[in-house]
Write a protein that holds these residues in place. Structure first.
Motif: not given
Length: 342
Positions: A10-16, A18-22, A27-28, A296-299
Protein backbone atom coordinates in the motif's frame (compact mmCIF):
# COMPACT_ATOMS: atom_id res chain seq x y z
CA UNK A 1 -3.57 -21.35 -6.65
CA UNK A 2 -0.77 -19.98 -4.50
CA UNK A 3 -0.52 -16.23 -4.01
CA UNK A 4 1.92 -13.44 -4.81
CA UNK A 5 2.35 -11.38 -1.65
CA UNK A 6 3.38 -7.72 -1.78
CA UNK A 7 4.67 -6.68 1.64
CA UNK A 8 4.17 -2.94 2.02
CA UNK A 9 1.84 -3.17 -0.97
CA UNK A 10 0.00 0.00 0.00
CA UNK A 11 3.10 2.23 -0.04
CA UNK A 12 4.67 4.45 -2.69
CA UNK A 13 6.30 1.59 -4.64
CA UNK A 14 4.22 -1.34 -3.41
CA UNK A 15 0.96 0.17 -4.64
CA UNK A 16 2.46 0.51 -8.13
CA UNK A 17 3.45 -3.16 -8.12
CA UNK A 18 -0.05 -4.24 -7.08
CA UNK A 19 -1.69 -2.10 -9.77
CA UNK A 20 0.77 -3.25 -12.43
CA UNK A 21 0.27 -6.94 -11.60
CA UNK A 22 -3.50 -6.47 -11.83
CA UNK A 23 -2.99 -4.76 -15.20
CA UNK A 24 -1.07 -7.84 -16.35
CA UNK A 25 -3.95 -10.11 -15.35
CA UNK A 26 -2.65 -11.40 -12.02
CA UNK A 27 -5.47 -11.88 -9.52
CA UNK A 28 -3.88 -14.22 -6.97
CA UNK A 29 -2.49 -11.27 -5.02
CA UNK A 30 -2.11 -10.68 -1.30
CA UNK A 31 -1.23 -7.38 0.37
CA UNK A 32 0.71 -7.75 3.61
CA UNK A 33 2.03 -5.26 6.17
CA UNK A 34 1.68 -3.83 9.64
CA UNK A 35 -0.98 -1.17 9.06
CA UNK A 36 -4.32 -2.93 8.58
CA UNK A 37 -6.20 0.35 8.14
CA UNK A 38 -3.98 1.46 5.22
CA UNK A 39 -4.10 -1.99 3.64
CA UNK A 40 -7.89 -2.11 3.79
CA UNK A 41 -8.26 1.42 2.42
CA UNK A 42 -5.95 0.73 -0.52
CA UNK A 43 -7.50 -2.69 -1.26
CA UNK A 44 -10.95 -1.10 -1.48
CA UNK A 45 -9.70 1.25 -4.23
CA UNK A 46 -8.65 -1.63 -6.51
CA UNK A 47 -10.77 -3.02 -9.37
CA UNK A 48 -10.63 -6.60 -8.00
CA UNK A 49 -11.01 -8.05 -4.52
CA UNK A 50 -7.65 -8.62 -2.86
CA UNK A 51 -6.98 -10.24 0.49
CA UNK A 52 -4.96 -8.42 3.15
CA UNK A 53 -2.94 -10.03 5.92
CA UNK A 54 -1.32 -8.27 8.86
CA UNK A 55 2.31 -9.19 9.59
CA UNK A 56 5.33 -7.43 11.07
CA UNK A 57 8.73 -8.28 9.59
CA UNK A 58 10.35 -7.14 12.82
CA UNK A 59 8.62 -10.03 14.60
CA UNK A 60 8.76 -13.79 14.10
CA UNK A 61 6.25 -14.98 11.50
CA UNK A 62 4.69 -18.42 11.75
CA UNK A 63 5.21 -20.66 8.72
CA UNK A 64 1.45 -21.16 8.47
CA UNK A 65 1.01 -17.49 7.49
CA UNK A 66 3.14 -18.17 4.42
CA UNK A 67 1.81 -21.60 3.48
CA UNK A 68 -0.32 -20.34 0.57
CA UNK A 69 2.36 -18.05 -0.92
CA UNK A 70 4.62 -18.79 -3.89
CA UNK A 71 6.36 -15.40 -4.12
CA UNK A 72 6.86 -12.32 -1.94
CA UNK A 73 7.91 -8.83 -3.02
CA UNK A 74 9.23 -6.81 -0.08
CA UNK A 75 8.87 -3.02 -0.28
CA UNK A 76 10.06 -2.30 3.25
CA UNK A 77 13.53 -1.90 4.71
CA UNK A 78 14.81 -4.64 7.01
CA UNK A 79 17.86 -4.95 9.22
CA UNK A 80 17.88 -8.71 9.69
CA UNK A 81 17.77 -11.51 7.12
CA UNK A 82 15.46 -13.68 9.23
CA UNK A 83 12.44 -13.32 6.95
CA UNK A 84 14.31 -13.86 3.72
CA UNK A 85 15.92 -17.00 5.16
CA UNK A 86 12.47 -18.23 6.18
CA UNK A 87 11.21 -17.73 2.62
CA UNK A 88 14.25 -19.51 1.20
CA UNK A 89 13.72 -22.44 3.57
CA UNK A 90 10.05 -22.70 2.57
CA UNK A 91 10.84 -22.52 -1.15
CA UNK A 92 9.13 -19.14 -1.60
CA UNK A 93 10.54 -16.87 -4.31
CA UNK A 94 11.72 -13.57 -2.83
CA UNK A 95 12.17 -10.12 -4.44
CA UNK A 96 13.34 -7.00 -2.59
CA UNK A 97 13.48 -3.35 -3.71
CA UNK A 98 15.66 -2.10 -0.83
CA UNK A 99 18.73 0.05 -1.45
CA UNK A 100 20.16 -0.63 2.02
CA UNK A 101 23.77 -1.65 1.41
CA UNK A 102 24.29 -3.28 4.82
CA UNK A 103 21.24 -5.52 4.38
CA UNK A 104 22.09 -6.42 0.79
CA UNK A 105 25.62 -7.41 1.79
CA UNK A 106 24.11 -9.80 4.34
CA UNK A 107 21.81 -11.26 1.68
CA UNK A 108 24.75 -11.76 -0.69
CA UNK A 109 26.49 -13.89 1.95
CA UNK A 110 23.53 -16.24 2.50
CA UNK A 111 23.92 -19.85 1.30
CA UNK A 112 22.22 -20.99 -1.88
CA UNK A 113 18.46 -21.06 -1.25
CA UNK A 114 15.77 -23.57 -2.18
CA UNK A 115 13.98 -20.78 -4.06
CA UNK A 116 14.85 -17.80 -6.25
CA UNK A 117 15.96 -14.59 -4.55
CA UNK A 118 16.26 -11.35 -6.49
CA UNK A 119 17.52 -8.10 -4.95
CA UNK A 120 18.55 -4.75 -6.35
CA UNK A 121 15.51 -3.94 -8.51
CA UNK A 122 15.18 -0.20 -7.98
CA UNK A 123 17.24 2.75 -9.16
CA UNK A 124 20.49 2.06 -7.30
CA UNK A 125 20.98 -0.85 -7.20
CA UNK A 126 18.93 -1.80 -10.23
CA UNK A 127 19.00 0.55 -13.21
CA UNK A 128 22.56 1.54 -12.30
CA UNK A 129 23.72 -2.11 -12.33
CA UNK A 130 22.10 -2.71 -15.72
CA UNK A 131 23.75 0.41 -17.11
CA UNK A 132 27.15 -0.65 -15.74
CA UNK A 133 26.79 -4.09 -17.34
CA UNK A 134 25.93 -2.42 -20.66
CA UNK A 135 28.92 -0.07 -20.36
CA UNK A 136 31.38 -2.85 -19.54
CA UNK A 137 30.14 -4.92 -22.48
CA UNK A 138 31.67 -2.21 -24.68
CA UNK A 139 34.58 -1.06 -22.50
CA UNK A 140 35.58 -4.36 -20.94
CA UNK A 141 39.13 -3.24 -20.12
CA UNK A 142 37.92 -0.41 -17.90
CA UNK A 143 39.36 -0.63 -14.37
CA UNK A 144 37.42 2.20 -12.72
CA UNK A 145 33.70 2.95 -13.08
CA UNK A 146 31.88 6.05 -11.86
CA UNK A 147 28.11 5.92 -11.33
CA UNK A 148 26.61 9.41 -11.18
CA UNK A 149 22.97 9.78 -10.14
CA UNK A 150 20.96 12.97 -10.53
CA UNK A 151 17.64 12.99 -8.66
CA UNK A 152 14.76 15.32 -9.38
CA UNK A 153 13.72 17.25 -6.28
CA UNK A 154 10.20 17.60 -7.71
CA UNK A 155 9.65 13.83 -7.93
CA UNK A 156 7.06 12.13 -5.71
CA UNK A 157 9.57 10.40 -3.47
CA UNK A 158 8.15 8.26 -0.66
CA UNK A 159 8.64 9.24 2.97
CA UNK A 160 10.87 6.22 3.68
CA UNK A 161 13.12 7.00 0.70
CA UNK A 162 13.45 10.65 1.73
CA UNK A 163 14.22 9.76 5.35
CA UNK A 164 16.83 7.20 4.26
CA UNK A 165 18.55 9.56 1.81
CA UNK A 166 18.93 12.46 4.21
CA UNK A 167 19.82 10.27 7.19
CA UNK A 168 22.72 8.87 5.15
CA UNK A 169 24.35 12.31 5.17
CA UNK A 170 25.44 11.79 8.76
CA UNK A 171 27.01 8.36 8.22
CA UNK A 172 30.21 6.89 6.79
CA UNK A 173 30.98 3.81 4.71
CA UNK A 174 33.88 1.84 3.24
CA UNK A 175 34.82 0.76 -0.27
CA UNK A 176 37.70 -1.55 -1.28
CA UNK A 177 39.60 1.28 -3.00
CA UNK A 178 39.22 3.76 -0.13
CA UNK A 179 42.05 3.62 2.40
CA UNK A 180 39.66 4.41 5.26
CA UNK A 181 35.93 4.94 5.78
CA UNK A 182 34.56 8.09 4.17
CA UNK A 183 31.60 10.24 5.10
CA UNK A 184 28.76 10.68 2.63
CA UNK A 185 28.68 13.84 0.53
CA UNK A 186 32.29 14.88 1.13
CA UNK A 187 34.02 13.97 -2.18
CA UNK A 188 32.69 16.18 -4.96
CA UNK A 189 33.16 16.04 -8.72
CA UNK A 190 31.75 17.58 -11.87
CA UNK A 191 29.65 15.21 -13.95
CA UNK A 192 28.25 15.84 -17.43
CA UNK A 193 24.75 14.35 -17.82
CA UNK A 194 24.48 14.62 -21.57
CA UNK A 195 22.96 17.56 -23.50
CA UNK A 196 19.71 17.60 -21.51
CA UNK A 197 21.24 18.53 -18.15
CA UNK A 198 24.82 19.49 -18.92
CA UNK A 199 27.34 19.67 -16.09
CA UNK A 200 26.29 19.17 -12.46
CA UNK A 201 28.17 18.62 -9.20
CA UNK A 202 27.77 15.23 -7.53
CA UNK A 203 29.12 13.81 -4.27
CA UNK A 204 30.04 10.35 -3.05
CA UNK A 205 27.06 8.50 -1.61
CA UNK A 206 26.48 5.12 0.01
CA UNK A 207 24.17 3.50 -2.52
CA UNK A 208 24.31 -0.28 -2.49
CA UNK A 209 25.12 -0.73 -6.18
CA UNK A 210 28.84 0.01 -5.79
CA UNK A 211 29.13 -2.51 -2.94
CA UNK A 212 27.34 -5.30 -4.81
CA UNK A 213 29.34 -4.65 -7.96
CA UNK A 214 32.60 -4.78 -6.00
CA UNK A 215 31.58 -8.00 -4.24
CA UNK A 216 31.05 -9.69 -7.60
CA UNK A 217 33.99 -8.08 -9.42
CA UNK A 218 37.17 -7.33 -7.50
CA UNK A 219 39.07 -6.36 -10.65
CA UNK A 220 37.49 -2.88 -10.87
CA UNK A 221 36.77 0.09 -8.65
CA UNK A 222 33.14 1.20 -8.49
CA UNK A 223 32.08 4.55 -6.97
CA UNK A 224 28.58 6.05 -6.82
CA UNK A 225 27.91 9.79 -6.63
CA UNK A 226 24.68 11.71 -5.98
CA UNK A 227 23.45 15.15 -6.97
CA UNK A 228 20.10 16.92 -7.40
CA UNK A 229 18.63 18.67 -10.41
CA UNK A 230 18.40 21.89 -8.37
CA UNK A 231 22.07 22.76 -7.97
CA UNK A 232 21.72 24.99 -4.92
CA UNK A 233 20.27 22.10 -2.94
CA UNK A 234 23.28 19.92 -3.76
CA UNK A 235 25.60 22.76 -2.76
CA UNK A 236 23.65 23.47 0.44
CA UNK A 237 23.88 19.84 1.57
CA UNK A 238 27.62 19.83 0.84
CA UNK A 239 27.98 23.03 2.89
CA UNK A 240 26.09 21.44 5.80
CA UNK A 241 28.56 18.57 5.70
CA UNK A 242 31.56 20.88 5.53
CA UNK A 243 30.37 22.98 8.47
CA UNK A 244 29.40 19.82 10.40
CA UNK A 245 25.76 20.90 10.63
CA UNK A 246 24.34 17.89 8.80
CA UNK A 247 23.06 16.49 12.11
CA UNK A 248 20.06 18.81 11.79
CA UNK A 249 18.83 16.37 9.15
CA UNK A 250 18.20 13.89 11.95
CA UNK A 251 15.54 16.24 13.30
CA UNK A 252 12.08 14.87 12.50
CA UNK A 253 10.59 18.31 11.87
CA UNK A 254 13.33 19.13 9.37
CA UNK A 255 12.86 15.78 7.61
CA UNK A 256 9.09 16.26 7.51
CA UNK A 257 9.53 19.70 5.96
CA UNK A 258 11.93 18.37 3.33
CA UNK A 259 9.58 15.48 2.57
CA UNK A 260 6.60 17.83 2.20
CA UNK A 261 8.56 20.12 -0.12
CA UNK A 262 9.61 17.19 -2.31
CA UNK A 263 6.14 15.62 -2.40
CA UNK A 264 4.53 18.93 -3.38
CA UNK A 265 6.90 19.28 -6.33
CA UNK A 266 7.38 22.97 -5.50
CA UNK A 267 10.80 23.05 -7.14
CA UNK A 268 12.75 20.78 -9.44
CA UNK A 269 11.54 18.13 -11.86
CA UNK A 270 10.26 14.57 -11.57
CA UNK A 271 13.13 13.22 -13.68
CA UNK A 272 16.24 11.29 -12.73
CA UNK A 273 19.44 10.63 -14.65
CA UNK A 274 22.06 7.88 -14.33
CA UNK A 275 25.45 8.30 -15.98
CA UNK A 276 28.09 5.57 -16.26
CA UNK A 277 31.64 6.55 -17.20
CA UNK A 278 35.29 5.83 -16.59
CA UNK A 279 37.00 9.16 -15.87
CA UNK A 280 40.55 7.86 -15.63
CA UNK A 281 40.57 6.07 -18.97
CA UNK A 282 37.73 7.29 -21.19
CA UNK A 283 36.12 10.45 -19.75
CA UNK A 284 34.14 11.18 -22.93
CA UNK A 285 32.68 7.65 -23.24
CA UNK A 286 29.49 7.28 -21.24
CA UNK A 287 26.03 5.81 -21.02
CA UNK A 288 23.26 8.13 -19.80
CA UNK A 289 19.86 6.81 -18.69
CA UNK A 290 16.91 9.21 -18.37
CA UNK A 291 13.73 8.43 -16.48
CA UNK A 292 10.68 9.97 -14.83
CA UNK A 293 9.02 9.19 -11.50
CA UNK A 294 11.52 6.97 -9.76
CA UNK A 295 9.03 5.24 -7.43
CA UNK A 296 6.73 4.28 -10.30
CA UNK A 297 9.61 3.02 -12.43
CA UNK A 298 10.90 0.96 -9.49
CA UNK A 299 7.45 -0.62 -9.20
CA UNK A 300 7.30 -1.24 -12.93
CA UNK A 301 10.75 -2.86 -12.98
CA UNK A 302 9.79 -5.05 -10.03
CA UNK A 303 6.65 -6.10 -11.92
CA UNK A 304 8.70 -6.99 -15.01
CA UNK A 305 10.95 -9.17 -12.90
CA UNK A 306 7.99 -10.87 -11.19
CA UNK A 307 6.52 -11.74 -14.58
CA UNK A 308 9.91 -12.93 -15.86
CA UNK A 309 10.36 -15.29 -12.90
CA UNK A 310 6.79 -16.59 -13.14
CA UNK A 311 7.20 -17.33 -16.85
CA UNK A 312 10.72 -18.78 -16.74
CA UNK A 313 12.61 -21.79 -15.50
CA UNK A 314 15.33 -19.80 -13.73
CA UNK A 315 16.80 -22.21 -11.15
CA UNK A 316 16.97 -21.58 -7.41
CA UNK A 317 19.68 -19.14 -6.36
CA UNK A 318 20.56 -15.60 -5.30
CA UNK A 319 20.36 -13.14 -8.21
CA UNK A 320 20.96 -9.49 -9.03
CA UNK A 321 18.86 -7.86 -11.75
CA UNK A 322 21.71 -7.72 -14.28
CA UNK A 323 21.93 -11.52 -14.14
CA UNK A 324 18.34 -11.89 -15.37
CA UNK A 325 17.76 -9.00 -17.77
CA UNK A 326 19.47 -6.20 -19.70
CA UNK A 327 19.21 -2.44 -19.86
CA UNK A 328 17.90 -2.66 -23.41
CA UNK A 329 15.13 -5.10 -22.42
CA UNK A 330 13.98 -2.92 -19.53
CA UNK A 331 14.09 0.32 -21.55
CA UNK A 332 12.17 -1.34 -24.39
CA UNK A 333 9.35 -2.33 -22.05
CA UNK A 334 9.20 0.89 -20.00
CA UNK A 335 8.43 3.93 -22.19
CA UNK A 336 9.40 6.43 -19.47
CA UNK A 337 12.99 5.16 -19.57
CA UNK A 338 15.45 6.06 -22.34
CA UNK A 339 19.20 5.83 -22.69
CA UNK A 340 21.93 7.19 -24.90
CA UNK A 341 25.56 6.23 -25.43
CA UNK A 342 28.22 8.85 -26.16
Amino acid sequence: MKKIAIIGGYGQVGSVIVQQLIHHGKQNLLIMGRNQKKMTYFAQSLPIAIETRQIDLNQSIDDTQLADIQMVIVCLDQKKTRFIQQCQRLGIDYLDITANSIFLKKVDQLPSPFSRTLTGIGLAPGITNLAVADYLATYENTKSVDIDILLGIGDQHGQAAIDWTFSQLTSSYSLPHYQKPVSNFTIGKNATFGPRYGKKTTYNFDFADQHLLALNDSTRHYTTYLGFDVSWITKSLALLKKTKLATILKNKQVLDFLALTMRKGIIGSNEFVVKISSPQEMPSKMIVVYGKEEAKITGEIATLMVLKLLDSSVPAGNYLINELTTLNEVVTKLPRLTYEAY
